[in-house]
Motif scaffolding. Structure first.
Motif, PDB file in Angstrom:
ATOM      1  N   GLY A  26       3.545  -6.326  -7.069  1.00  0.00           N
ATOM      2  CA  GLY A  26       2.592  -5.778  -6.114  1.00  0.00           C
ATOM      3  C   GLY A  26       3.138  -5.442  -4.746  1.00  0.00           C
ATOM      4  O   GLY A  26       2.447  -4.832  -3.937  1.00  0.00           O
ATOM      5  N   GLN A  27       4.365  -5.828  -4.470  1.00  0.00           N
ATOM      6  CA  GLN A  27       4.921  -5.608  -3.134  1.00  0.00           C
ATOM      7  C   GLN A  27       6.054  -4.596  -3.170  1.00  0.00           C
ATOM      8  O   GLN A  27       7.003  -4.731  -3.939  1.00  0.00           O
ATOM      9  N   GLY A  28       5.959  -3.566  -2.336  1.00  0.00           N
ATOM     10  CA  GLY A  28       7.018  -2.576  -2.236  1.00  0.00           C
ATOM     11  C   GLY A  28       8.200  -3.117  -1.454  1.00  0.00           C
ATOM     12  O   GLY A  28       8.158  -4.215  -0.881  1.00  0.00           O
ATOM     13  N   LEU A  29       9.248  -2.340  -1.439  1.00  0.00           N
ATOM     14  CA  LEU A  29      10.428  -2.708  -0.660  1.00  0.00           C
ATOM     15  C   LEU A  29      10.072  -2.882   0.815  1.00  0.00           C
ATOM     16  O   LEU A  29       9.184  -2.195   1.329  1.00  0.00           O
ATOM     17  N   VAL A  30      10.771  -3.783   1.471  1.00  0.00           N
ATOM     18  CA  VAL A  30      10.664  -3.897   2.922  1.00  0.00           C
ATOM     19  C   VAL A  30      11.727  -2.980   3.514  1.00  0.00           C
ATOM     20  O   VAL A  30      12.917  -3.140   3.248  1.00  0.00           O
ATOM     21  N   THR A  42       4.959   2.030  -2.500  1.00  0.00           N
ATOM     22  CA  THR A  42       5.973   2.583  -1.620  1.00  0.00           C
ATOM     23  C   THR A  42       6.364   1.532  -0.572  1.00  0.00           C
ATOM     24  O   THR A  42       5.690   0.511  -0.423  1.00  0.00           O
ATOM     25  N   PRO A  43       7.449   1.738   0.177  1.00  0.00           N
ATOM     26  CA  PRO A  43       7.945   0.702   1.085  1.00  0.00           C
ATOM     27  C   PRO A  43       6.886   0.192   2.066  1.00  0.00           C
ATOM     28  O   PRO A  43       6.048   0.953   2.562  1.00  0.00           O
ATOM     29  N   ASN A  44       6.953  -1.105   2.310  1.00  0.00           N
ATOM     30  CA  ASN A  44       6.087  -1.793   3.280  1.00  0.00           C
ATOM     31  C   ASN A  44       4.619  -1.773   2.873  1.00  0.00           C
ATOM     32  O   ASN A  44       3.739  -1.975   3.716  1.00  0.00           O
ATOM     33  N   ASN A  45       4.357  -1.507   1.588  1.00  0.00           N
ATOM     34  CA  ASN A  45       2.994  -1.452   1.073  1.00  0.00           C
ATOM     35  C   ASN A  45       2.817  -2.384  -0.108  1.00  0.00           C
ATOM     36  O   ASN A  45       3.788  -2.819  -0.736  1.00  0.00           O
ATOM     37  N   THR A  46       1.571  -2.677  -0.427  1.00  0.00           N
ATOM     38  CA  THR A  46       1.235  -3.541  -1.549  1.00  0.00           C
ATOM     39  C   THR A  46       0.123  -2.899  -2.372  1.00  0.00           C
ATOM     40  O   THR A  46      -0.654  -2.078  -1.866  1.00  0.00           O
ATOM     41  N   VAL A  47       0.063  -3.269  -3.633  1.00  0.00           N
ATOM     42  CA  VAL A  47      -1.036  -2.872  -4.519  1.00  0.00           C
ATOM     43  C   VAL A  47      -1.455  -4.099  -5.308  1.00  0.00           C
ATOM     44  O   VAL A  47      -0.609  -4.829  -5.840  1.00  0.00           O
ATOM     45  N   TYR A  48      -2.767  -4.314  -5.379  1.00  0.00           N
ATOM     46  CA  TYR A  48      -3.325  -5.416  -6.145  1.00  0.00           C
ATOM     47  C   TYR A  48      -4.284  -4.855  -7.189  1.00  0.00           C
ATOM     48  O   TYR A  48      -5.132  -4.012  -6.872  1.00  0.00           O
ATOM     49  N   VAL A  49      -4.167  -5.326  -8.421  1.00  0.00           N
ATOM     50  CA  VAL A  49      -5.113  -4.972  -9.477  1.00  0.00           C
ATOM     51  C   VAL A  49      -6.089  -6.141  -9.607  1.00  0.00           C
ATOM     52  O   VAL A  49      -5.710  -7.235 -10.039  1.00  0.00           O
ATOM     53  N   LEU A  50      -7.336  -5.905  -9.201  1.00  0.00           N
ATOM     54  CA  LEU A  50      -8.315  -6.988  -9.076  1.00  0.00           C
ATOM     55  C   LEU A  50      -9.514  -6.755  -9.992  1.00  0.00           C
ATOM     56  O   LEU A  50      -9.863  -5.610 -10.313  1.00  0.00           O
TER      57      LEU A  50
END
Length: 518
Positions: free
Chosen positions: A33-37, A343-351
């Motif tokens: 769920g976490q993109g690259l920093v 994408t970098p510095n972003n997150t996605v959660y499937v809820l």
């Protein structure tokens, strides 16, 4: 694969919301769920343009109908406009309407507004109805409207507002406007989405949002000086910012199209488009194209495969509220078609509907977090409270956005897009995902595009293009894969599917056709 993902993860999420997951899924939920920093080189997108204007002033910034402008001249003209805006009282944090047709003055308008510290509010003055323009002016609280002389008579100008024709200002060049750099505002642009209440919603997108996607890979699309980027899309569509600002922030040349999209596409290195627009182009005639990115609607697998054999092809996803796109995937025809990872510095959660993370592989609603999350809707506190909520995973004052897109994680950490929550319908009491039906129709030989709509509580209707697709073969293709209640009652072949002004399939027009056909 997992080791690579572990190395990319810098934040350990700790919340009771994860307690119901197995230890393995809890770890994968965080890893996937976490993109690259990634470091972002600029805080404001026009600063990247200014750097190229200073170091390569004679490079061609844009061309349109045989007319060109260099980076140095575009910077000078934008400075003059910024000075004029300041003289009319525009200050950092304000919104300025940019109601234009595509062309070089459009670029001067956008950059001039940003240099004045304001956010630009774009509309295609040749397409947008007058009532819509009035709504945008009112909702965005603009006091200055930028346009061009050819469409100025179409612009409603409320009392107390100033109308400036950009092309007239560019040609006058009397030396009376002296630009003085000002502190930049937080917002970069305000775009109006289709809205959920019948009126378009204005979404404020910040410079931080825009820089994060356009100045890091893969959102930068590898654009560099010497490349040519097509400007094919409606300026009021957020993907047009990908074309325009993505090109000018990397020192490339923006090739602004005329009436013939295909003619422009054949002369560029980079194409950004919706699948509907891309489907009208022949990759065999676009030899120079190196990179293609699509978003805005589901991409047919056949279309992705065809282009991915000729160029680097990115399938991406994300609503306006998450800044152009917040997931991307470089497609390989030998592998599955997905929307990739954050994408970098972003997150996605499937809820799930209760806000708890779904097990890996289970379908849920995608929520977006991180630097992609925009500043929210203008003047709609209730809608903001519904769609922008505190992010329990990142914590602090971070927000996450409810995309209303359905998805699930693959075992290797890619997102599969499974339609929209509003594309889930009940037919004969069963839940049907309309995009799943359309995807099967698009696998029928000869079918390039398909869309499915609910006809009534007992039946579906589908439209396919081009017109020579056999409707019975199309129906049988669905019947061979999906349950009986998913099979469209009728399939209408059309030469092409109607498009909106933003290059997406026009479902409203299809509903009208459906009503006539019924």
């Amino acid at each position: 694969m997992y080791q690579q993902l572990i190395e990319r993860t810098s934040t350990a999420w700790s919340t009771p919301l994860l307690d119901h997951l197995s230890g393995h899924d809890r770890r994968r939920f965080q890893l996937f769920g976490q993109g690259l920093v990634a470091a972002v080189p600029d805080t404001h997108i026009h600063h990247a343009f200014e750097r190229h204007a200073a170091t390569r002033p004679d490079a061609t910034a844009a061309e349109h109908h045989g007319e060109t402008i260099t980076y140095g001249e575009l910077d000078r003209q934008a400075n003059r406009l910024a000075a004029r805006l300041a003289g009319h009282g525009v200050r950092p944090g304000d919104n300025v309407a940019v109601f234009v047709r595509r062309g070089i003055p459009m670029l001067v308008g956008i950059l001039g507004v940003l240099k004045a510290g304001a956010a630009y509010v774009p509309q295609d003055a040749g397409l947008a109805p007058t009532a819509h323009l009035r709504h945008v002016i009112d909702a965005a609280a603009t006091r200055v409207i930028l346009t061009t002389s050819g469409v100025a008579d179409r612009i409603p100008v409320p009392a107390g507002h100033r109308l400036i024709a950009i092309d007239t200002l560019m040609s006058s060049d009397d030396g009376g406007d002296q630009y003085r750099p000002v502190g930049a505002g937080e917002n970069c642009y305000v775009l109006f989405t289709s809205g959920t209440t019948g009126r378009p919603n204005g979404v404020a997108v910040t410079h931080r949002n825009v820089c994060n996607i356009l100045l890091t890979a893969p959102g930068d699309l590898g654009i560099r000086p010497g490349w040519r980027v097509g400007q094919l899309l409606n300026v009021a569509f957020d993907m047009a910012a990908w074309e325009i600002l993505g090109c000018l922030s990397h020192g490339a040349t923006l090739v602004i199209r005329g009436q013939d999209i295909a003619e422009t596409a054949q002369r560029v290195d980079v194409i950004v488009a919706t699948p509907t627009v891309l489907g009208g182009l022949d990759p065999d005639r676009c030899g120079p194209v190196k990179v293609v990115a699509v978003a805005g609607e589901p991409c047919p697998r056949a279309l992705a495969d065809r282009w991915a054999r000729r160029a680097a092809f990115y399938n991406a996803c994300g609503p306006t509220e998450t800044t152009i796109v917040n997931t991307m995937h470089r497609h390989d025809p030998a592998g599955p078609l997905t929307i990739g990872r954050p994408t970098p510095n972003n997150t996605v959660y499937v809820l799930d509907p209760t806000g708890h993370p779904c097990p890996i592989g289970a379908t849920g609603e995608m929520w977006a977090g991180g630097d992609c999350v925009s500043a929210g809707y203008l003047g709609d506190a209730a809608l903001n409270a519904e769609r922008y909520v505190p992010d329990p995973f990142l914590g602090g004052d971070r927000l996450m956005f409810r995309t209303r897109d359905l998805g699930r994680w693959t075992p290797d950490g890619r997102l599969e897009h499974l339609g929209r929550t509003d594309d889930q319908v009940k037919v004969r009491g069963f839940r049907v995902e309309l995009d799943s039906v359309s995807a099967i129709l698009e696998s029928v030989p000869g079918c390039r595009r398909a869309v499915t709509l609910k006809l009534d509580d007992r039946s579906l209707v589908s439209f396919v293009a081009p017109g020579h697709v056999d409707p019975e073969i199309a129906r049988q293709a669905v019947a061979s894969v999906l349950p009986y209640y998913c099979v469209p009652t009728v399939v209408y072949p059309l030469p092409v599917l109607p498009e909106t002004s933003r290059g997406k399939i026009d479902k409203a027009a299809l509903r009208h056709i459906m009503g006539l056909a019924a």
